[in-house]
Every structure is written in C-alpha cells, then in structure tokens.
Write a protein that holds these residues in place. Structure first.
Motif, short mmCIF file in Angstrom:
data_model
loop_
_atom_site.label_atom_id
_atom_site.label_comp_id
_atom_site.label_asym_id
_atom_site.label_seq_id
_atom_site.Cartn_x
_atom_site.Cartn_y
_atom_site.Cartn_z
N HIS A 257 -70.26 -48.46 -57.73
CA HIS A 257 -69.59 -49.27 -56.71
C HIS A 257 -68.08 -49.21 -56.89
O HIS A 257 -67.33 -49.16 -55.91
N ARG A 258 -67.62 -49.23 -58.14
CA ARG A 258 -66.19 -49.14 -58.37
C ARG A 258 -65.64 -47.79 -57.95
O ARG A 258 -64.55 -47.69 -57.39
N VAL A 259 -66.39 -46.72 -58.21
CA VAL A 259 -65.98 -45.38 -57.75
C VAL A 259 -65.95 -45.33 -56.22
O VAL A 259 -65.03 -44.75 -55.63
N ALA A 260 -66.94 -45.95 -55.59
CA ALA A 260 -66.98 -45.97 -54.12
C ALA A 260 -65.77 -46.69 -53.54
O ALA A 260 -65.20 -46.26 -52.53
N VAL A 261 -65.34 -47.77 -54.18
CA VAL A 261 -64.15 -48.49 -53.72
C VAL A 261 -62.92 -47.58 -53.80
O VAL A 261 -62.10 -47.52 -52.88
N ALA A 262 -62.81 -46.84 -54.90
CA ALA A 262 -61.65 -45.96 -55.10
C ALA A 262 -61.63 -44.81 -54.11
O ALA A 262 -60.56 -44.40 -53.63
N LEU A 263 -62.80 -44.25 -53.78
CA LEU A 263 -62.86 -43.07 -52.93
C LEU A 263 -63.02 -43.40 -51.45
O LEU A 263 -63.03 -42.48 -50.61
N ALA A 264 -63.14 -44.66 -51.11
CA ALA A 264 -63.30 -45.03 -49.70
C ALA A 264 -62.08 -44.61 -48.88
O ALA A 264 -62.21 -44.16 -47.73
N GLY A 265 -60.89 -44.74 -49.45
CA GLY A 265 -59.67 -44.36 -48.73
C GLY A 265 -59.59 -42.86 -48.46
O GLY A 265 -59.42 -42.43 -47.31
N PRO A 266 -59.70 -42.01 -49.51
CA PRO A 266 -59.69 -40.56 -49.26
C PRO A 266 -60.79 -40.12 -48.31
O PRO A 266 -60.61 -39.14 -47.57
N ALA A 267 -61.93 -40.83 -48.31
CA ALA A 267 -63.01 -40.46 -47.39
C ALA A 267 -62.57 -40.62 -45.93
O ALA A 267 -62.98 -39.84 -45.06
#
Length: 581
Positions: A257-267
């Motif tokens: 979930h923490r990785v998903a929060v970090a990569l949500a922007g670049p996505a």
C-alpha cells in the motif's frame, strides 16, 4: 534476552524509521547536524514532541514526531525510549533493559534512535503554511488537506489495486506501440519549434496534470486509511509544482500500500502519456497533433525523472517502501559521508546507518544526483534561450548564481560537520587546502572548446547569424566553424555546418523562432546581424531559422565556464552603436 530495535534486520524485525521528507515522501527528515557523539556515559533524553500510537489495522506501534509518523517500534523499545530522561547513563539503561546485549551493540541502537530524531534537541513546530526545505524547495501549503482529500476520495469510484495496476500496464504498452509507429513524428516534435498556441496549451495541461499527480498520492493514501497532512504549491528544483505531504503513509502496515501511494502520481503521467500517443496516432497532421505528441513526450520524461531513486522523488519513495527501509536516502548519504570523511580526513570508523552492501555507493549517488539535475537543467535553459536578448541573459545568470550560492552553502555546512566530528584539525586544513588547490590547477590546465550560441536565418541563398538586442559585445571571429542546429524545445538536430564570414553589424527584425523554440506567425523582435555563414555543403536541408553554435577556440576550464555561463548570456547588455549599411 529482549532485543530492542527500531530497524528491521534481514528477515525479521523492524527497520530504522526516519524521515527524508519530500512533498510526497513517507517519512520526515531530522537535521542530523545537531546530533552529538554518544558514549556509554552519555545520558540521552527523549526528544520533545515524541509520542507513540498504534498503526492502522492493529499493526505495529508508530513513534510520532510532532504528530508525524517517524518510526515503527516494538513495545519494548517504547519502554526503553520512555526511560531516556536525560539523567540515566546508557550503561545503566543497557543493564536494565538488555543486559545480554553487548555495550557496542546497545550503543549503536541508541545512536540509531538519535539519527532518527527521537533523542535530544529542542522541540520543533510541525511544518506550517510556508516552509523552505534545502537545497531547492519552497512550499506554500494549506493545512486542510485531510478534509479536502476525504471529500475527493468519496467522489471517485474505488478500484482494486490489482485491477488499476493491470489497467495502467496495458495502457502503457499500447502507448509504447503507438510511439513506435510515430517515431519520426516524435523526433520532429522534439527538434523543431513549437507553435505558441500549442506551447501555452502544453503548459496549462502539464500544470493541471501536476495537480492530478499529487492528488493521486493523497487520494490513494486516504483510500488506504491514511491522512494527507499538507498540500499546496511549491518551487521544486527551480520549477513550479504542486505537492501533497503523505508522510502519514508510515501508518500503513502493508508495504504494498505504501508503494502504491508513492507510484500513484507517476501512474497518472504514464497513463496520460500513453493516451496522448494513442490519440495522436489517430489525428491527421496538424498543430493539435504536434501538441499532443509533445504532451506525450513531456509526460514520459516526467515519469522517468520521477523514478530516479537518488533524489526524493516518487521512485525513491517507492524503493524505500518496497525495501521497508525508512529514511533510506538520508542514512545512505550519512554512510557515504562517513566513508569520504574517513578516506580524506581520517575520521573515526563508525557503524553503518544502513545495513546494505550498496549503502555507500547509493549515498554518494544520492549526494551528487541533485547537483547533476540542476546543472543539466540550467544548461538546457541557457542553451534554449541563448541569443534571447539582455533580459533573458540576466535571468539565466541569476538562476546560475542562485544555484551556485546554494551549492556553496551546502558545501560549507558539510565541511563544518566534518570539522566538528572529531577529525584532526591539521589534516582537515591540509586536505581541504590541497583539494582546493588541485581543483584550481586542474581548471587551469584542462582546456575545453568554447562555443557561442546565436540564432540564424536562411533566406535568398544566404545564412546570417542573429542576436536579440541592439549591440554585440562578443567577438565573432571570421573563419570560425559554425554548426547549424534546429531550434527544438527539448532537443536540437544537426542541419548543416560552415564557417563565419565577416559582415558589418546590421539592425533588423529577427524572427522569434530563431531565438527561442516557439513559433508565432509574423512575430519578430529587434535584433542585429552579427555575421554571415559560408555553408560547407548545399543548404537544401537547412530550415529558415534555427540555432547556430560558433566555435570560439579552446579555453581553460575556468575561462570556459565564465564565458559560457556569464559573458555570453550578458553579451547583449553592452550598449553601443550598430553601424547601418
């Protein structure tokens, strides 16, 4: 034996928390320069503002600094930290809480608490509405971010993490295939001037996407049960941007979930880039298609830069979360600094802050990467705006001066930390003086080619060099080699070459796209013809306007830096008469 640790050893336990705070980071950085060297006789004190809360979903305990998640700790560690009252020596704390632990091991643990900001120091207020974060970040924030993102999350239909990841992957692959089919068009868009309408539209869309990028971080965190603390606008490494502080992500017990929060922007940017490529593939040749392709390239570049792991961008945050290594960059930089201090100044050997074999090289790369990014950005800005007149030249020099001043401040602080770390003063002075002398001598001995950048215009079988303004201070030597380039926003393409021919300076209206990579039909500015060009080959492929780079010969490194960074950008400030023919 009770083992205390706020760091995850290989396979078990928890990793040292910490905080490298960036607008979308999951941790907050403490100023390690205020740390003191601890010994067995030292009496550590729990820092003001430290509290402990349970993580979401009955996860591990979280050490909070001024209400901001900092460290994931065990209950035994909490008891140890609360016993640090500034009066009890470390040796007594070891006998009370971990008698079976060696003195060196227990001291290293306390030092990790100190590095994480949990010990000593004065109480610091939490970040407010205006915050400066060195070296190149100034933030203007609202403190109502939790309410804002809670409302946004309710408006958007939730999508499972696996489904959204698969959708983005399929979209990116489709966009890549579209890019392959449009390779020639993409090259042309990169290397030719952009229509003004398209340029303004591009800036507007990119600004909107930056807001969506950061909102994606905040919404994703909110969906997983966290609370974005601050959000707003900032100047980040000389560029304007929005930001969202998702430090609260450390409350999430699942690292995915923490990785998903970090990569949500670049996505967001990756998806927009792919969509733009697919849409452009279906559009006929037009200004709209060029703008859409440029948007696709810009978004792809933003994604690649964001994934650089050596700067506090989203890629670093994702790596930190995937490895479950909070404060990864700061700890690696500390190890890299310790390595350099020991190698150059003979500093004492200390235990590593990051127990990874790549800690030192990662730290050195993390230290140099921001410098490289700023230098590359300034170089591209100066190159794209060369010949743009006195106002543009002054702006470029001001940006260079700001970057240089910031770099000198950072360097002086680093040297001060080395000096107070206990190294021998004589060796420190000797090595510093020898290094400075070596740098100066190297700059004098090494010679590099120097080029001056002008605009050019090709008309009626002739090619002339142009500069904005009314006078020219830079001498353009006759017979010097000239390389003609297209004037693209993101890149330049070689279009011809020749040698300088002498012509009397002549004032004239200069096409705007000969000076900056923007096209406006019929637009021109006051300028001067500074020289002619004798083409070395047929000029059939030479565009009507572009950028020319004139070789001025070889200079030593310091002369080259001065001429390229200061003298040439300011060359049109010199007033004087331009002779008319």
């Amino acid at each position: 034996m009770t083992r205390f640790s706020c760091s995850r050893r290989r396979g078990r336990g928890r990793r040292t928390p910490g905080a490298a705070m960036r607008p979308t980071s999951l941790s907050r950085r403490r100023d390690s320069s205020t740390s003191v060297v601890l010994s067995a006789d030292g009496c550590p004190r729990l820092a003001p503002g430290v509290s402990f809360e349970r993580a979401a979903d009955a996860g591990p305990w979280i050490a909070m600094l001024d209400g901001v998640p900092s460290s994931r700790v065990s209950e035994a560690t909490i008891e140890l930290l609360k016993a640090m009252n500034g009066e009890t020596p470390i040796r007594d704390l070891r006998l009370r809480f971990a008698a079976a632990e060696s003195s060196e091991g227990f001291l290293r643990l306390v030092q990790r608490f100190q590095v994480g900001g949990l010990l000593g120091g004065e109480a610091k207020p939490p970040p407010g509405r205006i915050v400066y974060r060195p070296p190149f970040t100034l933030q203007f924030a609202t403190l109502r971010a939790p309410v804002i993102f809670d409302r946004l999350a309710r408006l958007i239909v939730p999508i499972p993490l696996r489904a959204s990841t698969l959708a983005v992957a399929v979209l990116v692959c489709s966009g890549f295939l579209a890019a392959v089919h449009q390779a020639e068009e993409l090259h042309e868009v990169l290397t030719t001037p952009v229509p003004l309408v398209g340029f303004i539209s591009l800036l507007a869309v990119l600004s909107l996407l930056t807001a969506l990028h950061e909102s994606a971080h905040g919404i994703t965190l909110t969906r997983f049960g966290g609370r974005p603390r601050r959000a707003g606008f900032m100047l980040f490494y000389l560029s304007p941007a929005f930001f969202v502080d998702v430090t609260d992500g450390w409350r999430l017990s699942d690292r995915r979930h923490r990785v998903a929060v970090a990569l949500a922007g670049p996505a967001v940017h990756a998806s927009v880039s792919a969509i733009a490529l697919i849409v452009a593939f279906m559009l006929p040749p037009s200004t709209l298609r060029r703008t859409v392709l440029l948007l696709a390239v810009s978004c792809a570049a933003i994604v690649l830069i964001n994934l650089i792991p050596f700067v506090r961008f989203d890629g670093y945050i994702a790596l930190m979360c995937a490895l479950d290594e909070p404060n990864l960059r700061a700890r690696a930089i500390r190890d890299g600094s310790a390595f350099l201090t020991r190698a150059l100044f003979g500093g004492r050997r200390t235990s590593k802050s990051l127990e990874r074999w790549w800690s030192v090289p990662f730290g050195l790369a993390s230290f140099t990467a921001p410098v490289v990014l700023v230098v590359v950005a300034l170089s591209r800005i100066a190159q794209a705006l060369a010949g743009g007149g006195p106002i543009v030249g002054v702006l470029v020099v001001m940006l260079e001066a700001a970057a240089l001043l910031t770099g000198l401040v950072i360097l002086s602080r680093a040297l001060h930390r080395v000096l107070v770390s206990g190294v021998a003063v004589l060796r420190f002075v000797s090595v510093t003086a020898a290094t400075a002398a070596a740098i100066v001598i190297t700059g004098v001995v090494i010679t590099v080619p120097v080029t001056a950048t002008f605009g050019f215009a090709a008309h009626g079988g002739t090619v002339v060099l142009l500069q904005a303004g009314e006078a020219l201070e830079t001498d353009v030597p006759e017979g010097a080699e000239v390389v003609l380039m297209s004037n693209g926003l993101l890149a330049n393409d070689h279009v011809g070459e020749g040698v300088v021919t002498s012509v009397p300076p002549e004032p004239r209206r200069v096409p705007l796209d000969a000076l900056i990579p923007v096209v406006v039909d019929g637009a021109s500015v006051a300028g001067v013809i500074v020289a002619g060009v004798d083409m070395a080959s047929e000029r059939a492929s030479v565009p009507a306007t572009g950028q020319a780079r004139v070789g001025l010969g070889a200079r030593n490194l310091w002369q080259a830096i001065w001429e390229t960074g200061v003298a040439l950008p300011l060359s049109s400030l010199q007033s004087g008469e331009v002779r008319k023919e």
